[in-house]
Write a protein that holds these residues in place. Structure first.
Motif, mmCIF file in Angstrom:
data_model
loop_
_atom_site.group_PDB
_atom_site.id
_atom_site.type_symbol
_atom_site.label_atom_id
_atom_site.label_comp_id
_atom_site.label_asym_id
_atom_site.label_seq_id
_atom_site.Cartn_x
_atom_site.Cartn_y
_atom_site.Cartn_z
ATOM 1 N N ASP A 98 14.737 45.117 -8.694
ATOM 2 C CA ASP A 98 13.512 45.761 -8.256
ATOM 3 C C ASP A 98 13.850 46.949 -7.349
ATOM 4 O OD1 ASP A 98 14.025 44.825 -5.722
ATOM 5 O OD2 ASP A 98 12.308 43.461 -5.629
ATOM 6 N N ARG A 99 12.806 47.600 -6.806
ATOM 7 C CA ARG A 99 13.054 48.826 -6.042
ATOM 8 C C ARG A 99 13.828 48.554 -4.756
ATOM 9 N NH1 ARG A 99 7.285 51.101 -5.312
ATOM 10 N NH2 ARG A 99 8.183 52.576 -3.883
ATOM 11 N N HIS A 100 13.860 47.281 -4.345
ATOM 12 C CA HIS A 100 14.638 46.943 -3.156
ATOM 13 C C HIS A 100 16.002 46.363 -3.533
ATOM 14 C CE1 HIS A 100 10.976 47.744 -1.023
ATOM 15 N NE2 HIS A 100 10.335 46.800 -1.676
ATOM 16 N N ASP A 101 16.388 46.548 -4.794
ATOM 17 C CA ASP A 101 17.685 46.093 -5.290
ATOM 18 C C ASP A 101 17.838 44.578 -5.353
ATOM 19 O OD1 ASP A 101 19.146 48.032 -6.370
ATOM 20 O OD2 ASP A 101 20.622 48.201 -4.776
ATOM 21 N N PRO B 91 8.909 54.968 -8.726
ATOM 22 C CA PRO B 91 9.634 53.687 -8.643
ATOM 23 C C PRO B 91 8.743 52.471 -8.908
ATOM 24 C CG PRO B 91 9.298 54.596 -6.459
ATOM 25 C CD PRO B 91 8.854 55.643 -7.428
ATOM 26 N N GLU B 92 7.436 52.688 -9.053
ATOM 27 C CA GLU B 92 6.580 51.545 -9.394
ATOM 28 C C GLU B 92 6.819 51.074 -10.813
ATOM 29 O OE1 GLU B 92 2.484 52.116 -8.590
ATOM 30 O OE2 GLU B 92 2.784 52.172 -6.425
ATOM 31 N N ASP B 141 5.919 47.709 -9.748
ATOM 32 C CA ASP B 141 6.797 47.341 -8.643
ATOM 33 C C ASP B 141 6.279 47.947 -7.345
ATOM 34 O OD1 ASP B 141 8.841 46.243 -7.252
ATOM 35 O OD2 ASP B 141 10.454 47.358 -8.242
ATOM 36 N N ARG B 143 5.539 48.913 -3.634
ATOM 37 C CA ARG B 143 6.446 48.966 -2.492
ATOM 38 C C ARG B 143 6.198 47.759 -1.576
ATOM 39 N NH1 ARG B 143 9.415 52.638 0.204
ATOM 40 N NH2 ARG B 143 8.764 54.327 -1.155
#
Lengths: 570, 570
Positions: A98-101, B91-92, B141, B143
Motif C-alpha cells: 500500500d502507499r505506506h509500504d 497514490p489512491e 488507497d 491516505r
C-alpha cells in the motif's frame, strides 16, 4: 428480456486462443470477454448463469446451517507470516504494497482471515461448532492461465470454514457438507462424482473432491459401480492383478543386455511378461535430503502422490543424470540386487514382494539380473502401495471391477484438523475449563469453474446445452415470421405468460430469418425454444428441446405447464 | 435463526479507534470486523443488511432496463494509459505487477474496462442505447482511511454505464437513472435528497448526487423548500444579499493599518460592515502556471470548486508565503488597487462589482485603501459567481430562502459525454452510416456506504434502528422467561409463523435474563421485538417498536399480520 435489447454479440468463428469447449462457446455466445490473460468480464448471459449457480450454493449452504460473511480481498502479510504460509506460497500468490509500504496479499484463500476472526470472537465450547461461508473473488497468478474460466487468475469461489470442539463434531460436519455439496451439484443438473482425494500428511478420509464428469476433464477418476467406491487417480487403490508365478526360486544370474534398458524391451528380449520385471527409479526428498531407490513392478507406474505420503516427504524430485553418475548408478540398468551404494533407501511397492524370479537392473552398464527374489536377495526399507491404479483392476472395497472417467474438480471438502488453529492459536475453553485448540474443516466450490464445467459436460456442435436450473434464460420464444401478425402476437402472449410464471424467457423480436435466430438460440443454449410459426393462427406452437432435438406441438394455453414439466427433466 | 446459533459477539464498550456512529455501532453489534486499516470483514449480521441493499439496487436497476455484468478487479495498465488516467491517478490507485512484470490496477472504477468492452461489441446505432451495471469491490488507497465503512480502502459499489447515439438519448437515460435512484433510496427506507453537484469542466446539469441525510454527514447540502432546488454546497448558487451602499463614489485613500490584516479586524477598526470590504487571495494553476488574485467580498468565502471551473484550471493551489514574497506581495495587505505586479490575473466575484467605496489591501505592509471602486480604480480579467453560498440567502430559482442540511453522498449520476469514448475511440455508425463517438453516462451507488449511512441516520443511545427494508433481521422473538414453558412454546410458535411468512426472524433462545436480551436486541437494531411474557398463557404477546419505543399487546394469532403492517411504516 427482448432479444433486441439483450447485450449479446454472438460470434460465428471460434477465437483463436480458446482451447477448451467451455471457453470457445462462452466467447462465441457472448457470455464472457477477455480483459487480460486469465482475467475475464462476465457479460449479461454469462453472469446470469453464474448467479444461478451462486443462488443454489447459497440456499444449500444456509440450509446446512452455514452463515454467510464477506472477507476482504486485501489481506495483511502479518497473518500469513503467523500461519507460516507467507514464505511457502510461491509466485501464484499476488502481493501488493500500500502507499505506506505495508505488504498485502490478494486473497488466494481465506484460512488465515477466518481463523483470525474466530479466535477473537469465540472463546468457549458453547459457541462451537460454527460454520461460516462466503462467495468471494480469489486471485491466483497462474504461470500459464488457460481454458477460460477453468483456470483463470481471478475467479469466484464459495469457501466455507468450520470450527469444532472435537474431532467427532468435525466428522459430522464433514458429512453434512458432503450432503450439501451433493444437493448443490444435483440441483445444478450436473452429472458428478464425489471421490476420495489425497489429503497429504493429514491422511485418513479427510479429503473428498466433487468432480463434474466431462471428457475434457483434467483429472482421472477411478470408481466401482458395484459398491460406489470412487477416488481421484492420485489417491485410488486397487486389488492388484497378481499373475500366477512359478513356484521355485531360481538362482539369480547376470545377463548381458546391451542397449536394452526399457522394461518393455527387456521383457520382449527375455520372452517374459513385464509383470515379471522390476524397475527402479531414483528420487530425492528436497526437505530431508534422503535418496530413495523406488522399486515398481514393470507393468505398473509409480504414483508420486502416494509415494510422497508414504515417505512423508516434503518435495520429491527424480535424480538427474549427473546425480545418478555421482552415485555411480547406470541409468536403465539400476536394481536392488548387488547395489553398491550407501545411503540409498530402498522403497518397494507391495506387488514387488510377490514376484517369483524377477528381472532387475544389473547395476553395471548393459546388464540385467534374472531370477532375483525379494527376501532372499534384498529387502526394502519401506514397503507400501505406491502404484497408479489401472481401470479394470479389482475394487479395493468389494469384489467389483474398477472403471475410470474424466472429471473437472469443482468442489473439495477437507478436514484441516489443527493445521491453522495451532499455528494461529485459535483456542477455546472446553466444558472443564481447559484450553484446547479448535478443530477446523474447509469446504470450497469453484463457482465460476462449475459454470464452465456445466458447458464442458453439456454441448454439441451447435453450442451450449444448459441444464434448466442454471441456464441464463430457460426459454427462447421465436416468432418464425416477424411479418405475420398472428405469429408475433401469439409469441408475445406466450412470452408474457412465461415471464408471469417466473420463467426466465427471451422473446426473439429481431427482424431476422428463423434459421438465423435458431442458430443463436442453439449457440446460447436455451434449454427450450418455443416457436410461434405456421400453426399460430390455430393457437398451436412448437416446443423444441435443445438437449434431445425433440419437438412437441402444444396448445398455446398449455405452454407454461409443459415448460414447467420439461424443466424438471432437462 | 436461533440466537444461540447466530454468529455474533456484541461488545459493551466502544472500540477506541471508531470515530463515527455507524463504525462504533457496527463494531459493537458484531456486524463488521477490522482486518487492516480501512479493510473490513462483513460478519453475518452486517452482510445480511448489505445484501438487502444489494437486492433493492439490483431489482431497481433491472426494472430500469440495465443489465448486470461483472468486471474484473485486475485491470491491465494499457487501457488506463489509453484513457490518459494512468498518469493522472494519484497514490489512491493501487497498482500491482503480475509474475511476468505486467502492470495492473486494482479497479477503483471501471470506465476504461466498460468502454473497452462496448467499443468492441457495439458498432451500430441499432445496438444503442445500452446500460450495463455491476456490483463489485472497488479499491481506493486512502491516505487516512477512517469512519469504518464510510471511507474504507476496499468497498462495494454498484456502478452502471450507459452508451448513446445522441445527447438527447443520454439526457433521457440520466432522468431514468435519477428515478431509479430515487426508488432505491426510498425502498431502503432512508431520508435522502438528490442535489445538483459539480460536474467539473463538462458543466451543465450533468451531475446529480444522492445524499442520505445525517448530522454526521461530511457534505453540506443547500436546498429550497419552496421550489425543491437542492445542490451540494460546492455547486450551490444563491441570490446574494446586497446591502444598501452609499450612492457617491469617494476618493480612494491610503490609511495606515498597522497589524490589522484580518477582514473582521479592519472592518471593526474602520467601523464598517465586512460587506464593505474586499479580500484578495492568491492562487496558481499547476497546469497552466497562471497566477490569479481572487477578489471576494469580505463577508463571503471563496468556493474553490466554482473558482476552478470558472478558470478551467487543472489544479489550484494557494500561493505560499515565500511565493508571495517573490512577487513582492504583502500577506494580509494585498488588493486590486495600485497593484504593482505583472502577469497576475484579476478574478472577481460578481458581488465585488456592486460595492460602493470598498476597503482593500494597500499593497504595502500595514496599509489599506478605503473608498476603492470597481470600474473606476481597477477592472478584473474574469468575473463570475465564485462564492460559497450561505443558508438563509435567496434561492436562485424562486423567491424562497435557502436552508442547509448535512448529508452522506451515497449515489452519483453523471453525464460523461465523450470523455472516455473519445480517448478510447468508442465509435458507432449512425443511421446515415457515418462514424460517431458514443455519448456516455455513469451512475454509482456506494452499497457498503449506504448500509453505514442508514445507521448514521437511524440510531439512538442504545444502538441501531434499522429500517425494516434493510434490517438484517426484522423481528427478534424473545421468550421473557426461558424456564416458563408457556412463554417458550408461544415464542417458538410465533417464530415459526414469522419464518413461514417470509419475515427474517431471530428467536432469542438463550438462557439469559430478558433485560440482557433486550440490550442486545436494541444494539443490533431489530425494528421489532416480539416478547412472549406474562400474558403468554392467555395467548397475548407484546410487540415493541424499536424506533418509537411504543409497545402493543397483540393476540398471538395476529402477530404476523401486525408485523407486516408495521413493516410498511418503519
Amino acid at each position: 428480456m427482448k432479444f433486441s435489447n439483450l447485450y449479446v454479440k454472438t460470434l460465428k468463428e471460434t477465437p483463436k486462443d480458446a482451447e477448451v469447449i467451455s471457453h470457445k462457446l462462452m466467447l462465441r455466445a457472448g457470455m464472457i470477454k477477455k480483459l487480460a490473460s486469465g482475467v475475464y468480464t462476465y457479460l449479461p448471459l454469462g453472469y446470469k448463469a453464474l448467479r444461478k449457480v451462486e443462488k443454489i450454493v447459497r440456499e444449500e449452504m444456509e440450509r446446512a446451517g452455514s452463515q454467510e460473511i464477506f472477507m476482504p480481498v486485501l489481506q495483511p502479510s502479518e497473518i500469513w507470516q503467523e500461519s507460516g504460509r507467507w514464505d511457502t506460497m510461491g509466485p501464484e500468490m499476488m502481493r501488493i504494497k500500500d502507499r505506506h509500504d505495508r505488504e498485502f496479499v490478494l486473497g488466494p484463500t481465506h484460512e488465515e482471515v477466518i481463523t483470525d476472526i474466530v479466535r477473537n470472537d469465540i472463546s468457549s465450547y458453547k459457541s462451537l461448532p460454527m460454520n461460516l461461508y462466503q462467495i468471494q473473488t480469489k486471485f491466483r497468478d497462474e504461470r500459464r492461465p488457460r481454458f477460460g474460466l477453468m483456470r483463470s487468475r481471478e475467479f469466484l469461489m464459495k469457501d466455507a470454514y468450520s470450527f469444532h470442539a472435537s474431532e467427532e463434531c468435525l466428522d459430522n460436519e464433514f458429512e453434512n457438507m458432503k450432503a450439501a455439496y451433493t444437493r448443490i451439484f444435483e440441483r445444478c443438473g450436473l452429472k458428478f462424482r464425489s471421490v476420495e482425494a489425497d489429503s497429504g500428511a493429514i491422511g485418513g478420509s479427510g479429503s473428498q473432491e466433487f468432480h463434474v464428469l466431462a471428457e475434457s476433464g483434467e483429472d482421472e477418476i477411478i470408481y466401482c459401480d458395484s459398491c460406489g467406491y470412487a477416488a481421484n487417480l492420485e489417491k485410488a487403490e486397487s486389488v492388484a492383478f497378481i499373475p500366477e508365478y512359478e513356484k521355485e526360486l531360481l538362482q539369480a544370474e547376470l545377463l548381458d543386455t546391451p542397449n536394452i534398458s526399457k522394461i518393455e524391451d527387456i521383457a520382449e528380449h527375455l520372452g517374459i511378461e513385464t509383470s515379471q520385471t522390476v524397475k527402479a527409479i531414483m528420487f530425492k526428498d528436497i526437505g530431508s535430503e534422503k535418496v530413495y531407490m523406488v522399486l515398481m513392478r514393470g507393468d505398473y507406474e509409480i504414483n508420486e502422490v502416494k509415494l510422497k505420503n508414504l515417505l512423508n516427504a516434503s518435495e520429491l524430485l527424480m535424480l538427474t543424470d549427473s546425480e545418478l553418475e555421482d552415485l555411480n548408478l547406470k541409468k536403465g540398468y539400476m536394481g536392488p540386487y548387488n547395489l553398491d551404494a550407501d545411503n540409498i533407501f530402498l522403497v518397494a511397492d507391495e506387488t514387488v514382494l510377490k514376484i517369483v524370479n524377477h528381472t532387475a537392473g544389473g547395476n553395471k552398464m548393459d546388464t540385467h539380473y534374472i531370477n532375483v527374489n525379494y527376501g532372499r536377495d534384498y529387502e526394502a526399507d519401506i514397503i507400501g502401495d505406491i502404484r497408479t491404479v489401472k481401470k479394470d483392476e479389482g475394487c479395493p472395497r468389494c469384489s467389483g471391477t474398477l472403471s475410470s472417467a474424466r472429471g473437472i474438480e469443482t468442489g473439495h471438502v477437507f478436514k484441516l484438523g489443527t493445521k491453522y488453529s495451532e499455528s494461529m492459536k485459535a483456542t477455546f475453553l472446553d466444558v472443564n475449563g481447559k484450553s484446547n485448540v479448535m478443530m477446523m474443516g474447509c469446504y470450497g466450490i469453484g463457482v465460476s469453474r462449475t459454470t464452465a464445467a456445466a458447458i464442458e459436460q453439456n454441448y454439441d456442435e451447435n453450442g451450449i446445452i444448459w441444464p434448466s436450473a442454471i441456464a441464463p434464460y430457460v426459454v427462447d420464444v421465436v416468432p418464425a415470421n416477424m411479418k405475420n401478425k398472428d405469429q408475433v402476437a401469439l409469441g408475445e402472449k406466450i412470452y408474457t405468460e412465461l415471464l408471469e410464471a417466473g420463467i426466465d424467457t427471451v422473446l426473439d423480436d429481431r427482424n431476422e430469418r428463423p434459421g438465423f435466430k435458431f442458430k443463436d438460440a442453439d449457440l446460447i443454449g436455451f434449454p427450450f425454444k418455443v416457436v410461434s410459426g405456421k400453426q399460430a393462427a390455430e393457437g398451436i406452437i412448437e416446443i423444441k428441446i435443445r438437449k434431445t432435438g425433440e419437438t412437441l406441438d402444444v396448445k398455446s394455453e398449455e405452454v407454461v405447464t409443459t415448460i414447467k414439466e420439461l424443466m424438471k427433466k432437462y
